[in-house]
Design a protein around this motif. Structure first.
Motif, PDB file in Angstrom:
ATOM      1  N   GLU A  42       0.845  -1.198   0.000  1.00 27.68           N
ATOM      2  CA  GLU A  42       0.000   0.000   0.000  1.00 27.68           C
ATOM      3  C   GLU A  42       0.879   1.246   0.000  1.00 27.68           C
ATOM      4  OE1 GLU A  42      -2.744  -0.014   3.200  1.00 27.68           O
ATOM      5  OE2 GLU A  42      -3.595  -1.976   2.707  1.00 27.68           O
ATOM      6  N   VAL A  43       0.493   2.207  -0.826  1.00 28.60           N
ATOM      7  CA  VAL A  43       1.199   3.488  -0.860  1.00 28.60           C
ATOM      8  C   VAL A  43       0.455   4.452   0.060  1.00 28.60           C
ATOM      9  CG1 VAL A  43       1.970   5.406  -2.294  1.00 28.60           C
ATOM     10  CG2 VAL A  43       1.917   3.077  -3.229  1.00 28.60           C
ATOM     11  N   LYS A  44       1.150   4.867   1.115  1.00 28.73           N
ATOM     12  CA  LYS A  44       0.499   5.741   2.094  1.00 28.73           C
ATOM     13  C   LYS A  44       0.269   7.136   1.508  1.00 28.73           C
ATOM     14  CE  LYS A  44       2.597   3.298   5.976  1.00 28.73           C
ATOM     15  NZ  LYS A  44       3.536   3.376   7.110  1.00 28.73           N
ATOM     16  N   GLU A  45      -0.769   7.758   2.010  1.00 29.23           N
ATOM     17  CA  GLU A  45      -1.110   9.091   1.536  1.00 29.23           C
ATOM     18  C   GLU A  45       0.017  10.063   1.860  1.00 29.23           C
ATOM     19  OE1 GLU A  45      -4.824  12.230   1.834  1.00 29.23           O
ATOM     20  OE2 GLU A  45      -4.901  10.342   2.924  1.00 29.23           O
ATOM     21  N   ASN A  46       0.305  10.949   0.915  1.00 31.88           N
ATOM     22  CA  ASN A  46       1.358  11.960   1.047  1.00 31.88           C
ATOM     23  C   ASN A  46       2.778  11.360   1.075  1.00 31.88           C
ATOM     24  OD1 ASN A  46      -0.611  13.994   1.212  1.00 31.88           O
ATOM     25  ND2 ASN A  46      -0.795  13.710   3.440  1.00 31.88           N
ATOM     26  N   GLU A  47       2.885  10.047   0.881  1.00 26.27           N
ATOM     27  CA  GLU A  47       4.212   9.440   0.869  1.00 26.27           C
ATOM     28  C   GLU A  47       4.908   9.766  -0.454  1.00 26.27           C
ATOM     29  OE1 GLU A  47       5.848   5.205   2.300  1.00 26.27           O
ATOM     30  OE2 GLU A  47       4.607   5.087   0.498  1.00 26.27           O
ATOM     31  N   GLU A  48       6.141  10.252  -0.318  1.00 24.18           N
ATOM     32  CA  GLU A  48       6.875  10.607  -1.528  1.00 24.18           C
ATOM     33  C   GLU A  48       7.189   9.351  -2.334  1.00 24.18           C
ATOM     34  OE1 GLU A  48      10.304  13.018  -1.212  1.00 24.18           O
ATOM     35  OE2 GLU A  48       9.418  14.374   0.271  1.00 24.18           O
ATOM     36  N   LYS A  49       6.964   9.466  -3.627  1.00 25.89           N
ATOM     37  CA  LYS A  49       7.235   8.332  -4.506  1.00 25.89           C
ATOM     38  C   LYS A  49       8.732   8.245  -4.767  1.00 25.89           C
ATOM     39  CE  LYS A  49       5.832   6.085  -8.764  1.00 25.89           C
ATOM     40  NZ  LYS A  49       5.041   6.159  -9.995  1.00 25.89           N
ATOM     41  N   VAL A  50       9.290   7.098  -4.445  1.00 22.95           N
ATOM     42  CA  VAL A  50      10.725   6.892  -4.666  1.00 22.95           C
ATOM     43  C   VAL A  50      10.969   6.676  -6.146  1.00 22.95           C
ATOM     44  CG1 VAL A  50      12.725   5.451  -4.109  1.00 22.95           C
ATOM     45  CG2 VAL A  50      10.933   5.852  -2.385  1.00 22.95           C
ATOM     46  N   GLU A  51      12.001   7.327  -6.651  1.00 15.47           N
ATOM     47  CA  GLU A  51      12.341   7.174  -8.069  1.00 15.47           C
ATOM     48  C   GLU A  51      12.638   5.725  -8.388  1.00 15.47           C
ATOM     49  OE1 GLU A  51      12.695   8.512 -11.856  1.00 15.47           O
ATOM     50  OE2 GLU A  51      12.218   9.765 -10.124  1.00 15.47           O
ATOM     51  N   GLU A  52      11.945   5.197  -9.388  1.00 12.52           N
ATOM     52  CA  GLU A  52      12.128   3.804  -9.772  1.00 12.52           C
ATOM     53  C   GLU A  52      13.518   3.590 -10.359  1.00 12.52           C
ATOM     54  OE1 GLU A  52       8.185   1.670 -11.194  1.00 12.52           O
ATOM     55  OE2 GLU A  52       8.549   3.518 -12.315  1.00 12.52           O
ATOM     56  N   LYS A  53      14.084   2.460 -10.022  1.00 10.67           N
ATOM     57  CA  LYS A  53      15.398   2.106 -10.573  1.00 10.67           C
ATOM     58  C   LYS A  53      15.302   0.754 -11.265  1.00 10.67           C
ATOM     59  CE  LYS A  53      20.212   1.593  -9.283  1.00 10.67           C
ATOM     60  NZ  LYS A  53      21.190   1.573  -8.194  1.00 10.67           N
ATOM     61  N   PRO A  54      15.706   0.686 -12.530  1.00 14.78           N
ATOM     62  CA  PRO A  54      15.598  -0.594 -13.236  1.00 14.78           C
ATOM     63  C   PRO A  54      16.525  -1.650 -12.638  1.00 14.78           C
ATOM     64  CG  PRO A  54      16.841   0.978 -14.551  1.00 14.78           C
ATOM     65  CD  PRO A  54      16.289   1.734 -13.377  1.00 14.78           C
ATOM     66  N   LEU A  55      16.111  -2.910 -12.778  1.00 17.51           N
ATOM     67  CA  LEU A  55      16.922  -4.011 -12.261  1.00 17.51           C
ATOM     68  C   LEU A  55      18.098  -4.347 -13.179  1.00 17.51           C
ATOM     69  CD1 LEU A  55      14.162  -6.537 -11.098  1.00 17.51           C
ATOM     70  CD2 LEU A  55      15.339  -4.795  -9.748  1.00 17.51           C
ATOM     71  N   ASN A  56      18.011  -3.894 -14.407  1.00 16.64           N
ATOM     72  CA  ASN A  56      18.989  -4.339 -15.404  1.00 16.64           C
ATOM     73  C   ASN A  56      19.829  -3.194 -15.948  1.00 16.64           C
ATOM     74  OD1 ASN A  56      16.506  -3.447 -16.562  1.00 16.64           O
ATOM     75  ND2 ASN A  56      17.156  -4.258 -18.543  1.00 16.64           N
ATOM     76  N   ASP A  57      20.931  -3.565 -16.564  1.00 17.01           N
ATOM     77  CA  ASP A  57      21.813  -2.639 -17.262  1.00 17.01           C
ATOM     78  C   ASP A  57      21.510  -2.801 -18.750  1.00 17.01           C
ATOM     79  OD1 ASP A  57      23.841  -1.279 -18.492  1.00 17.01           O
ATOM     80  OD2 ASP A  57      25.476  -2.382 -17.562  1.00 17.01           O
ATOM     81  N   THR A  58      20.893  -1.805 -19.351  1.00 16.79           N
ATOM     82  CA  THR A  58      20.430  -1.949 -20.742  1.00 16.79           C
ATOM     83  C   THR A  58      21.549  -1.817 -21.767  1.00 16.79           C
ATOM     84  OG1 THR A  58      19.902   0.413 -20.853  1.00 16.79           O
ATOM     85  CG2 THR A  58      18.131  -1.092 -20.177  1.00 16.79           C
ATOM     86  N   ASN A  59      22.696  -1.351 -21.343  1.00 13.03           N
ATOM     87  CA  ASN A  59      23.806  -1.183 -22.287  1.00 13.03           C
ATOM     88  C   ASN A  59      25.082  -1.790 -21.693  1.00 13.03           C
ATOM     89  OD1 ASN A  59      25.099  -0.342 -24.643  1.00 13.03           O
ATOM     90  ND2 ASN A  59      25.718   1.597 -23.723  1.00 13.03           N
ATOM     91  N   PRO A  60      25.157  -3.122 -21.606  1.00 12.41           N
ATOM     92  CA  PRO A  60      26.310  -3.762 -20.973  1.00 12.41           C
ATOM     93  C   PRO A  60      27.612  -3.447 -21.703  1.00 12.41           C
ATOM     94  CG  PRO A  60      24.985  -5.374 -22.167  1.00 12.41           C
ATOM     95  CD  PRO A  60      24.199  -4.104 -22.147  1.00 12.41           C
ATOM     96  N   LEU A  61      28.690  -3.560 -20.975  1.00 15.12           N
ATOM     97  CA  LEU A  61      30.001  -3.144 -21.464  1.00 15.12           C
ATOM     98  C   LEU A  61      30.405  -3.873 -22.743  1.00 15.12           C
ATOM     99  CD1 LEU A  61      32.194  -1.152 -20.514  1.00 15.12           C
ATOM    100  CD2 LEU A  61      33.367  -3.088 -19.454  1.00 15.12           C
ATOM    101  N   TRP A  62      29.986  -5.134 -22.883  1.00 14.80           N
ATOM    102  CA  TRP A  62      30.448  -5.890 -24.044  1.00 14.80           C
ATOM    103  C   TRP A  62      29.891  -5.344 -25.367  1.00 14.80           C
ATOM    104  CZ3 TRP A  62      26.831  -8.841 -20.926  1.00 14.80           C
ATOM    105  CH2 TRP A  62      25.613  -9.142 -21.549  1.00 14.80           C
ATOM    106  N   LEU A  63      28.812  -4.541 -25.297  1.00 13.02           N
ATOM    107  CA  LEU A  63      28.243  -3.963 -26.518  1.00 13.02           C
ATOM    108  C   LEU A  63      29.022  -2.750 -26.993  1.00 13.02           C
ATOM    109  CD1 LEU A  63      24.394  -4.160 -25.865  1.00 13.02           C
ATOM    110  CD2 LEU A  63      25.830  -5.729 -27.179  1.00 13.02           C
ATOM    111  N   LYS A  64      29.821  -2.170 -26.123  1.00 11.65           N
ATOM    112  CA  LYS A  64      30.600  -0.997 -26.510  1.00 11.65           C
ATOM    113  C   LYS A  64      31.819  -1.412 -27.316  1.00 11.65           C
ATOM    114  CE  LYS A  64      29.348   1.732 -22.395  1.00 11.65           C
ATOM    115  NZ  LYS A  64      29.881   2.471 -21.239  1.00 11.65           N
TER     116      LYS A  64
END
Length: 630
Positions: A214-236
């Protein structure tokens, strides 16, 4: 849109039991498949945007959201990809024979490159039924005027399609109502670990939510952080990567704190698509030489660890990531073993590793020598497993000599050819064989240190590959090398010395030699025949096998006629009053020589103790050295 009911078009009524049992080896694979499908759907939509088929809003953020609810016993997979119409659902979901990828490709093939991600929405979807009693799809196509559609099936071939009241934006939501035996997938942390395992590097951001929280009223929404790295080093491109990035990637992927020795960045576009990074880990000792972890990916989707058919076995001692879109996500080992492209990929990886070693040795020799003690076992193991690898790296295999210098086999043979052509003397225990090392240095001779567990096999391999070259341990039959040519004693005196020791020592050794050694302090040394010692080692490795002979190490006692004690013994040889003392001293000389040669086993120690006790009993406790001087 009216409700539609029907049966899925498949070849057998038993597809769902087959899917649940045999389609995938790991139950958790459904998470990978459904997230991959969402990623494919987004990739298709992005491709249409790039082709100008649709317009993308400026603030468009592509993502996949996985939601778990213990209360509802559901797990959802939501994407904002291409979506589907009712007709497409009927074709791509109900008719398993069609994957959807072919139709999509044919429509836009004139505008697309061969290397584009096409994806599929076929059998992968059906992995959902491995864990579910019921599956719902809510989807809305990107096409103008499309209506949202809901597809429902309860794990049989029957389904129904109705309008959806939950999907209002482009994309697809797949809801799994988990079966009782699969409720472990309702645990958020468990799902998170599976996503980290399979999807850490997918090109679309992945988020995980707990629907019950449950999201409490007036609770600040924490910035979502993705679980993955979309641009891994091996692609560079390798030129765009820093050493620090390589090290940080290594620590993150393999959850370690130490740094790798060095790495190889693979970046191939032709004749196949292959990218990746192989790391050479630092070993604290050779007993840490266990299988590493080389992760295989397909378009950034994790497939498996340590696939021996793709990655040569000896390279599995390394840590690394290999991304090869040319390999299917789910494929049998027998297919990989017989596939020509797989063989080419494997050979290419071996070549790149050999090229890296060659480059390091030629261009950064100082660093290469620092690495050598850590990587030598890996390289030797690679040579034993793959002769083609040996042929590529043989000129870059180093040997540390008894002076601590790193040299090649060619260097050693060239410097020693005037003294002993095509012979390589080696040490397998520097401390135990220190007497012999000192002797070699006295004679300005060199030997290499081969003290790892793999070296016995490696020596035999080199002798097989380099015909004519023979390895001899530093304590083997060295009389032709160690003889002091300028100080040979009278043969008659030599015979006296041999006769003296032979009468007392008997068959404790097989052979007797007299040499004028430069080091006067050493009264005698034990040499062991290389051939007999190798046969003994082979017998110990294959315990229980009858070789049809009574194998025994052939020992030679080399007596130093330059040693004062030996000279004194010869001078007292015919003195009957000193007979017992001479007996004791000769046995002690041999005992010390045996102890200096190697660590003795219990039987050999007991044998020495018996000789000591018997001689002491005969002469009583006295100062033998003083007796010899008198």
């Amino acid at each position: 849109m009216a409700m539609q009911k029907g049966c899925i078009s498949i070849d057998t009524e038993n597809i769902f039991p087959i899917i649940k049992k045999w389609l995938y080896s790991d139950k958790d694979i459904f998470i990978r498949e459904l997230i991959s499908n969402g990623c494919d759907a987004i990739s298709k939509y992005k491709r249409l945007v790039s082709l100008g088929e649709v317009k993308q809003s400026e603030d468009e953020k592509y993502k996949i959201t996985v939601s778990v609810s213990k209360k509802n016993k559901t797990i959802k997979f939501d994407d904002n990809g291409i979506g589907m119409t009712a007709e497409e659902v009927d074709k791509y979901i109900n008719q398993v024979a069609f994957s959807g990828a072919e139709d999509f490709f044919n429509k836009y093939k004139d505008k697309m490159e061969d290397t584009d991600i096409i994806g599929h929405f076929g059998l992968g979807f059906y992995s959902a039924f491995m864990v579910s009693d019921k599956v719902e799809i809510d989807t809305l196509s990107f096409k103008e005027g499309a209506e949202a559609v809901r597809w429902i099936s309860e794990g049989t071939t029957e389904y129904e399609i109705t309008p959806s009241d939950t999907r209002t934006t482009r994309g697809t939501t797949i809801t799994l109502f988990l079966a009782e035996d699969s409720e472990e997938f309702l645990d958020e942390y468990h799902v998170r670990s599976i996503i980290n395992k399979y999807c850490s590097f997918l090109p679309v951001e992945i988020y995980l939510e707990d629907e019950d929280k449950e999201v409490k009223e007036n609770e600040e929404k924490v910035e979502e952080k993705p679980l993955n790295d979309t641009n891994p080093l091996w692609l560079k491109s390798p030129k765009d990567c820093t050493d620090e990035e390589y090290k940080e990637f290594y620590k993150k992927v393999f959850n370690v704190f130490d740094e790798p020795l060095f790495w190889i960045h693979l970046n191939v576009d032709y004749p196949f698509n292959l990218k990746g990074i192989l790391y050479f880990p630092k070993l604290n000792n050779e007993f840490e030489l266990v299988e590493g972890k080389v992760k295989l990916y397909n378009n950034q989707v994790f497939v498996a660890d340590n696939i021996k058919e793709v990655i040569p076995e000896f390279l599995l001692l390394l840590k690394g990531v290999i991304d090869c879109p040319d390999l299917p996500l789910n494929v049998s080992r027998s297919f990989l073993q017989n596939d020509r492209d797989v063989s080419k990929i494997s050979k290419h990886i071996v070549k790149k590793v050999a090229d890296k070693l060659k480059s390091l040795c030629k261009n950064n020799r100082e660093e290469y020598e620092k690495f050598w003690d850590d990587i030598q076992i890996f390289i030797k193991f690679g040579c034993l497993k793959d002769e083609s690898f040996y042929d590529k790296v043989k000129d870059y295999i180093l040997y540390k000599d008894i002076n601590g210098k790193y040299i090649t086999l060619t260097d050693y043979l060239e410097s020693a050819k005037e003294k002993h052509e095509n012979k390589v003397f080696y040490v397998n225990n520097v401390d135990q064989q220190s007497q012999y090392v000192k002797l070699f240095k006295d004679y300005d001779l060199n030997a290499v240190v081969l003290d790892s567990t793999i070296d016995n096999n490696f020596i035999s391999f080199i002798e097989y590959k380099e015909m004519g070259i023979k390895f001899k341990r530093i304590d083997s039959d060295l009389s032709d090398v160690l003889k002091d040519k300028d100080n040979e004693e009278n043969k008659e005196d030599d015979e006296k010395i041999i006769s003296l020791f032979k009468d007392i020592i008997g068959d404790r050794v097989e052979k007797y030699l007299v040499e004028s050694l430069k080091n006067e302090e050493t009264p005698a040394m034990i040499l062991v025949s290389e051939e007999s010692r190798r046969m003994m080692e082979m017998q110990s490795r294959f315990a229980g096998i009858d070789f049809g002979m009574n194998l025994k190490e052939e020992k030679t006692l080399v007596i130093n006629n330059n040693n004062p004690l030996v000279k004194k013994l010869v001078s007292l040889k015919d003195n009957e009053n000193k007979k017992e003392e001479i007996n004791v001293i000769c046995n002690q000389i041999v005992d010390l020589a045996l102890l200096a040669n190697k660590e003795l086993n219990a039987e050999e120690v007991e044998e020495i103790a018996v000789f000591e006790i018997r001689t002491v009993e005969r002469v009583g406790i006295q100062d033998t050295n003083q007796g010899a001087q008198n």
